[in-house]
Write an enzyme that holds these catalytic residues in place. Structure first.
Site, PDB file in Angstrom:
ATOM      1  N   SER A 148       0.818  -1.218   0.000  1.00  0.00           N
ATOM      2  CA  SER A 148       0.000   0.000   0.000  1.00  0.00           C
ATOM      3  C   SER A 148       0.849   1.265   0.000  1.00  0.00           C
ATOM      4  O   SER A 148       0.384   2.313  -0.441  1.00  0.00           O
ATOM      5  CB  SER A 148      -0.919   0.026   1.228  1.00  0.00           C
ATOM      6  OG  SER A 148      -1.879  -0.977   1.113  1.00  0.00           O
ATOM      7  N   ASP A 348      -8.765  -4.401   2.627  1.00  0.00           N
ATOM      8  CA  ASP A 348      -7.455  -5.052   2.582  1.00  0.00           C
ATOM      9  C   ASP A 348      -7.257  -6.011   3.754  1.00  0.00           C
ATOM     10  O   ASP A 348      -6.785  -7.135   3.571  1.00  0.00           O
ATOM     11  CB  ASP A 348      -6.385  -3.958   2.603  1.00  0.00           C
ATOM     12  CG  ASP A 348      -4.983  -4.501   2.745  1.00  0.00           C
ATOM     13  OD1 ASP A 348      -4.530  -5.213   1.833  1.00  0.00           O
ATOM     14  OD2 ASP A 348      -4.329  -4.220   3.765  1.00  0.00           O
ATOM     15  N   HIS A 352      -6.375  -9.917   3.800  1.00  0.00           N
ATOM     16  CA  HIS A 352      -5.245 -10.554   4.505  1.00  0.00           C
ATOM     17  C   HIS A 352      -5.746 -11.683   5.398  1.00  0.00           C
ATOM     18  O   HIS A 352      -5.095 -12.715   5.524  1.00  0.00           O
ATOM     19  CB  HIS A 352      -4.496  -9.531   5.362  1.00  0.00           C
ATOM     20  CG  HIS A 352      -3.592  -8.633   4.586  1.00  0.00           C
ATOM     21  ND1 HIS A 352      -2.409  -9.048   4.027  1.00  0.00           N
ATOM     22  CD2 HIS A 352      -3.707  -7.314   4.255  1.00  0.00           C
ATOM     23  CE1 HIS A 352      -1.830  -8.040   3.393  1.00  0.00           C
ATOM     24  NE2 HIS A 352      -2.610  -6.973   3.512  1.00  0.00           N
TER      25      HIS A 352
HETATM   26 ZN   LIG Z   1      -2.508  -5.070   2.516  1.00  0.00          ZN
END
Ligand SMILES: [Zn+2]
Ligand SMILES: *[C@@H]1O[C@H](CO)[C@@H](O)[C@H](O)[C@H]1NC(C)=O
Ligand SMILES: *[C@@H]1O[C@H](CO)[C@@H](O)[C@H](O)[C@H]1NC(C)=O
Length: 610
Positions: A148, A348, A352
C-alpha cells in the site's frame, strides 16, 4: 390450423383458467384488447377498474423511468469543473477514494452477496458498478506485487517507488504530494480512513518516510512537524495509539512524545477521541478546523463487527459526510475548493485475513461512502469530481473453490456469508479473552466455548471435531482468526490464493466518465496521481524542491538548530553504488526467500506488511 399458425396467445384450457371468460380476461390484460362480452351489471365497474389499474401502472412506469433515468445520469448534468475547452476551470473540489485491497472479484462477490441477502434482482448492482470507468496496473519498482505504501506513493506523487516507501523515491529523496501542493495552492485538505491515520495510504499524502513502519515519526509529520508545516485541515480515523506518549495507557509509541498536545499547542488542532464528541460536532457550533479526530486506538472495527457497537465507532460514510460538510463550509468564501482522500482501509485487512464475510460488509460500507460522496457532489454548489480506485488486490480472491477431486459444481454459497454476524478477527479476540480468563480450562470447556462462538458468531452449526481441535491447537503463524475465516470460506466455496497481496489490475471508478477522461481505460497507477495534479492544476515540482532543500542542517532562525537530514527516518533497505535502492525485479526464488524470511522469526501480526 397448423401449430405455427396458432395465435400467439392461444392456449389449451388449464386447471388454472378453467373457463373461456378467464382466458379472455387474461388475454385482455396482456394484449389490451377488449373482451367483446355482452353487457352485464358488473361490466362498467370492471371497465373502470381496468382503467384505474392501467392508470396506476402507467404512472408507476413513468416514476420508474424517471428514477432509472436519474440513476443512470448521475452527475451527467454537472460539468465536474471541466470547461468547454476540455480543461478544468473555476472553483472545484476533488474527492479521491481508495478501496485498499479491493480487486475485481471483491465486487462480484459483494454484488452476489447483496442480491442474495436482500432478495434483489440481477440488475440491482452496486453503486460502484455503475461508475466503473477503467483499470489500473499496480506494480511497484521493487516488485510485481505492490504494497500500500508504493501504491499510495503512485497516487500522491505520481511516481512508482519501492514497497514500503512513504512518498519517497527509490533514491531516498522525498517527492511532493498532491495534498501538499493543493494546500500550498490554497485548497483545503482532508484525510478520512477506517484504519490508523498513520497507516501507509493516508501517510503518503502528508508525510515522507523511508519505511512505512515509522508510524511514530509519520504521526508527528502529519500534524505539521516536518519541513512544510501543517498541510492537513481535517483528519478522521483511528490510530490514536501513535499520538499518545508511552507513559499513557493505550500508547503504542516508542517514546514519550505527546503528539496530541503538540497538535493542539503548536498547530492549533481541535482534537476529539470518541464517537459522542464526533456526533456532537454540529451541536458544538460546527467543525472547527483544523480538526484531528482519532476515534479508535488502532483500527476502527470491521463493519460486520462495528454495526454491533455503532454508538462507539462511526462508519466510513458517516466520517466522509462530516469531512465533506466541514470542508465545504470552510471553503464557502474561497475561490478554491478542497481535496479530500477517503479510504475504505480494511477491505485489505479482510483480504489478509481471507475473511469473505468481513470483506463483503467492508465493500458495502465503501459503496455507501461512495454514494454519500456522489450525493454531496449532486447537492453542493461547487463543481467537483470523485475518483475511486484500489492500490492493489489482496488475498488472490476467487468466487469459486474446488474442495474435492471430483469435478466441481458451478456454485458458491452467499448464504454462508449471510449467516455470519462477526469477523474471524472478532471471534479470535473473544477466544483469546476466554483462554486468558482462567488457567484451569478443561478440553470440554474449550470445545463448548468454540461451539458457542461458531454458532453465534458465524452461524456455522456443522463444525467438525477436526476444526475444533485445529483452533484449540492453533500456532501463532496460522492463528485462530485464519481458521475461523477458513471455515466460512470453505463452506461458501470462496477461494483465496494468499494471505498477502496479488498483482491483478484493479478497477477505477468516477462520478462520471466525462469527469475523469484521462482515467478511462487501462493505466499505470501513476496516471491516477498525475490526473489529480492536472485536475487541481497543481505543480508538484516546487514542493519536491522545498522538501529536498530542507533536508539539510539549518542553524539559527526562529526554529533554532534543526537536523533535517534524518527527518525521513533511516533508509532501512540496501542501496547500491549508484545510490539507488537495490531492486529485486527478477525471479524471486520463492523457497530461498521463505527460508531467509523464516530466520527473522514468526510475525507477531503487529508489524504486518499491508
Ligand atoms: Zn494489505
Ligand atoms: C518511553 O520513552 C522514553 C524515551 O522518550 C524511553 O526512554 C523509555 O524507556 C520509554 N518507556 C517505555 C516504558 O517504553
Ligand atoms: C445458518 O444458521 C442456521 C442456524 O442459525 C443454520 O440452521 C443454517 O444451517 C445455517 N446456514 C448455513 C448456510 O450455514
Amino acid at each position: 390450423m397448423t401449430r405455427s399458425e396458432e395465435p400467439l396467445l392461444a392456449r389449451p384450457t388449464s386447471p388454472n383458467s378453467s373457463n373461456e371468460e378467464n382466458i379472455e380476461e387474461e388475454d385482455a390484460l396482456l394484449t389490451g384488447q377488449s373482451t367483446h362480452r355482452g353487457p352485464n351489471k358488473f361490466a362498467r365497474w370492471r371497465e373502470i377498474g381496468i382503467f384505474v389499474w392501467a392508470l396506476i401502472a402507467t404512472v408507476a412506469v413513468i416514476i420508474l423511468a424517471v428514477v432509472y433515468q436519474h440513476e443512470s445520469s448521475i452527475q451527467r448534468h454537472r460539468t465536474g469543473g471541466w470547461g468547454s475547452d476540455g480543461r478544468p476551470t473555476g472553483k472545484r473540489n476533488m474527492i479521491f477514494m481508495v478501496s485498499d485491497g479491493m480487486g475485481p472479484t471483491s465486487l462480484a462477490m459483494t454484488r452476489n452477496f447483496r442480491q442474495h441477502a436482500s432478495g434483489l434482482p440481477i440488475d440491482e448492482v452496486l453503486v460502484l458498478d455503475r461508475h466503473h470507468i477503467g483499470s489500473s496496473r499496480t506494480r511497484s519498482t521493487s516488485s510485481l506485487i505492490t504494497d500500500s505504501a508504493a501504491g499510495a506513493t503512485a497516487f500522491s506523487c505520481g511516481f512508482k517507488s519501492y514497497n514500503g516507501a512513504i512518498s519517497v523515491l527509490p533514491d531516498h529523496t522525498p517527492c511532493g504530494t498532491v495534498l501538499e501542493a493543493a494546500k500550498r495552492a490554497g485548497y483545503m485538505t482532508g484525510l478520512v480512513v477506517t484504519t490508523r491515520i498513520t497507516d501507509a495510504t493516508p501517510a503518503c499524502f502528508a508525510a515522507h518516510a523511508n519505511r512505512r513502519e515509522y508510524e511514530d515519526l509519520i504521526a508527528e509529520q502529519m500534524i505539521g512537524n516536518y519541513p512544510l508545516g501543517r498541510v492537513v485541515d481535517i483528519m478522521i480515523g483511528g490510530g490514536r495509539c501513535h499520538f499518545l506518549p508511552n507513559t499513557t495507557e493505550g500508547s503504542c509509541r516508542g517514546d514519550g512524545t505527546d503528539v496530541v498536545a503538540m497538535a493542539k499547542d503548536k498547530f492549533d488542532f481541535s482534537y476529539i477521541d470518541n464517537k459522542k464528541d464526533f456526533d456532537n460536532l454540529d451541536a458544538r457550533g460546527g467543525v472547527k478546523l483544523p480538526l484531528l479526530a482519532l476515534l479508535a486506538n488502532t483500527d476502527i472495527p470491521y463493519e460486520i463487527d462495528r454495526v454491533h457497537v455503532s454508538d462507539t465507532y462511526p462508519s466510513e460514510a458517516e466520517m466522509a459526510e462530516v469531512a465533506l460538510k466541514a470542508l465545504s463550509a470552510a471553503t464557502k468564501e474561497s475561490d478554491k475548493g478542497f481535496f479530500l482522500m477517503i479510504e475504505g482501509s480494511r477491505i485489505d485487512h479482510a483480504g489478509h485475513g481471507n475473511d469473505p464475510a468481513a470483506q463483503v460488509h467492508e465493500v458495502l460500507a465503501h459503496d455507501k461512502a461512495f454514494a454519500a460522496v456522489l450525493k454531496f457532489l449532486e447537492e453542493d454548489n461547487t463543481e467537483g469530481v470523485l475518483v475511486s480506485t484500489s492500490d492493489h488486490e489482496t488475498g488472490g480472491l476467487a468466487a469459486a473453490r474446488q474442495l474435492h477431486e471430483t469435478y466441481p459444481m458451478y456454485r458458491w454459497y452467499p448464504e454462508v456469508l449471510a449467516n455470519a454476524s462477526h469477523s474471524g478477527e472478532y471471534l479470535s479476540a473473544q477466544w483469546h479473552k476466554f483462554l486468558d480468563s482462567s488457567s484451569t480450562l478443561s478440553q470440554k470447556d474449550k470445545q463448548d466455548k468454540l461451539a458457542d462462538l461458531l454458532t453465534s458468531g458465524l452461524g456455522v452449526v456443522d463444525y467438525t471435531q477436526e476444526e475444533i481441535d485445529a483452533i484449540i491447537n492453533a500456532k501463532p503463524i496460522w492463528p485462530p482468526s485464519y481458521l475461523f475465516a477458513d471455515m466460512v470460506s470453505r463452506r461458501a466455496q470462496i477461494g483465496w490464493s494468499t494471505h498477502g497481496h496479488s498483482a491483478v489490475d484493479v478497477n477505477i471508478y468516477a462520478s462520471h466518465p466525462d469527469h475523469a477522461p484521462g482515467l478511462v481505460g487501462n493505466h499505470e497507477n501513476t496516471r491516477v496521481g498525475e490526473f489529480i495534479a492536472e485536475y487541481l492544476d497543481l505543480d508538484l515540482e516546487p514542493i519536491t524542491e522545498e522538501l529536498k532543500s530542507k533536508g539539510v542542517k539549518t542553524s539559527g532562525g526562529e526554529q533554532g538548530d534543526q537536523e533535517w537530514g534524518e527527518w525521513m527516518g533511516p533508509h532501512g533497505l540496501p542501496i547500491n553504488e549508484n545510490g539507488l535502492l537495490v531492486h529485486i525485479d527478477e525471479y524471486h526464488g520463492d523457497f530461498k526467500h521463505r527460508k531467509r524470511e523464516a530466520e527473522f522469526g514468526v510475525d507477531c501480526g503487529c508489524g504486518m506488511r499491508h
